[in-house]
Design an enzyme around this catalytic site. Structure first.
Site, mmCIF file in Angstrom:
data_model
loop_
_atom_site.group_PDB
_atom_site.id
_atom_site.type_symbol
_atom_site.label_atom_id
_atom_site.label_comp_id
_atom_site.label_asym_id
_atom_site.label_seq_id
_atom_site.Cartn_x
_atom_site.Cartn_y
_atom_site.Cartn_z
ATOM 1 N N HIS A 108 3.059 2.210 -25.398
ATOM 2 C CA HIS A 108 2.333 1.725 -26.469
ATOM 3 C C HIS A 108 0.865 2.686 -26.138
ATOM 4 C CE1 HIS A 108 -0.245 -1.212 -28.649
ATOM 5 N NE2 HIS A 108 -1.138 -0.945 -27.871
ATOM 6 N N LYS A 125 0.272 13.364 -26.152
ATOM 7 C CA LYS A 125 0.620 14.075 -24.979
ATOM 8 C C LYS A 125 1.091 13.573 -23.856
ATOM 9 C CE LYS A 125 -0.826 18.584 -23.874
ATOM 10 N NZ LYS A 125 -2.079 19.325 -23.123
HETATM 11 C C1 GRF Z 1 3.374 6.179 -30.240
HETATM 12 O O1 GRF Z 1 1.790 6.508 -30.443
HETATM 13 C C2 GRF Z 1 3.633 5.021 -29.656
HETATM 14 O O2 GRF Z 1 3.079 4.926 -28.254
HETATM 15 C C3 GRF Z 1 3.596 3.808 -30.795
HETATM 16 O O3 GRF Z 1 3.882 4.484 -32.048
HETATM 17 C C4 GRF Z 1 3.711 5.932 -31.708
HETATM 18 C C5 GRF Z 1 5.140 6.572 -32.295
HETATM 19 O O4 GRF Z 1 5.192 7.793 -32.419
HETATM 20 N N1 GRF Z 1 4.345 2.837 -30.231
HETATM 21 P P1 GRF Z 1 6.383 8.641 -32.465
HETATM 22 O O5 GRF Z 1 7.138 8.096 -33.804
HETATM 23 O O6 GRF Z 1 7.283 8.718 -31.242
HETATM 24 O O7 GRF Z 1 5.836 10.222 -32.883
#
Ligand code: GRF
Length: 200
Positions: A109, A172
């Site tokens: 998260h 990152k």
């Molecule tokens: C990330 O910011 C994660 O923390 C949240 O959703 C986003 C997913 O990004 N749960 P990705 O699909 O992994 O690029």
């Protein structure tokens, strides 16, 4: 033998690719057994297939939560998944699913939980005026973005930040801590006391 991951996504899939990279570079001893998207248009599915991963879509739209989660459970069991990793999975899991994979579901998260659970966490953090935010890897329990915390990373909120620039700085760190946290959980070298996850 390497433990088997089932990764659930709904979108871009950058965390999924960070996990795949960590495995490819031997920073994480695991195998991605299956990637499942509940959204047919998730770019992460194409990216996963291009990496040669077994990736499929199981559209969830207008399906009953528990019925859908039973299909999901079957697919994960069919692929002998040891640990379920939510990586941008934008659907609340049923109690049935969470009990089926008790303490075997992780989520990432983009905030320092318990601050700013739910949607648009980076925007919430900016609006609140916090000076630091970050990301959290936690076990999934019933209750939105709750569950014992495995790992967190902190990033500063800078003057002039937008939700996009803050998200990029946090992302990152997500890519760094998620594979590490998965490694810890797969190693079993931890215990849980109350809400505290303590590495041995
Ligand atoms: C990330 O910011 C994660 O923390 C949240 O959703 C986003 C997913 O990004 N749960 P990705 O699909 O992994 O690029």
């Amino acid at each position: 033998m390497s433990k088997r991951l089932g990764i659930l996504i709904s979108g871009r899939g950058s965390n999924l690719l960070a996990i795949a990279d960590a495995i490819a570079h031997h920073r994480l001893d695991a195998e991605i057994a299956v990637v499942i998207s509940n959204r047919p248009d998730a770019p992460g599915i194409i990216a996963a297939q291009e990496r040669g991963l077994y990736a499929l879509t199981m559209p969830s739209k207008s399906l009953d939560r528990e019925a859908y989660d039973r299909q999901l459970t079957d697919e994960l069991h069919k692929n002998r998944v040891d640990l379920v990793c939510l990586a941008g999975y934008m659907r609340i899991l049923s109690g049935h699913f969470i009990r089926e994979f008790h303490r075997r579901i992780l989520n990432i998260h983009p905030s320092l939980l318990p601050a700013f659970p739910g949607l648009d966490a980076q925007h919430q953090a900016l609006e609140h005026g916090v000076k630091f935010s970050g990301c959290t890897v936690h076990f999934v329990e019933e209750g939105l973005d709750s569950g014992p915390i495995v790992s967190q990373a902190v990033v500063p909120v800078l003057a002039g930040d937008t939700a996009e620039s803050l998200s990029a700085r946090i992302l990152k760190e997500e890519h760094r801590i998620y594979p590490e946290a998965i490694g810890l959980v797969l190693s079993g070298q931890y215990r849980i006391e109350g809400r505290r996850v303590i590495a041995k």
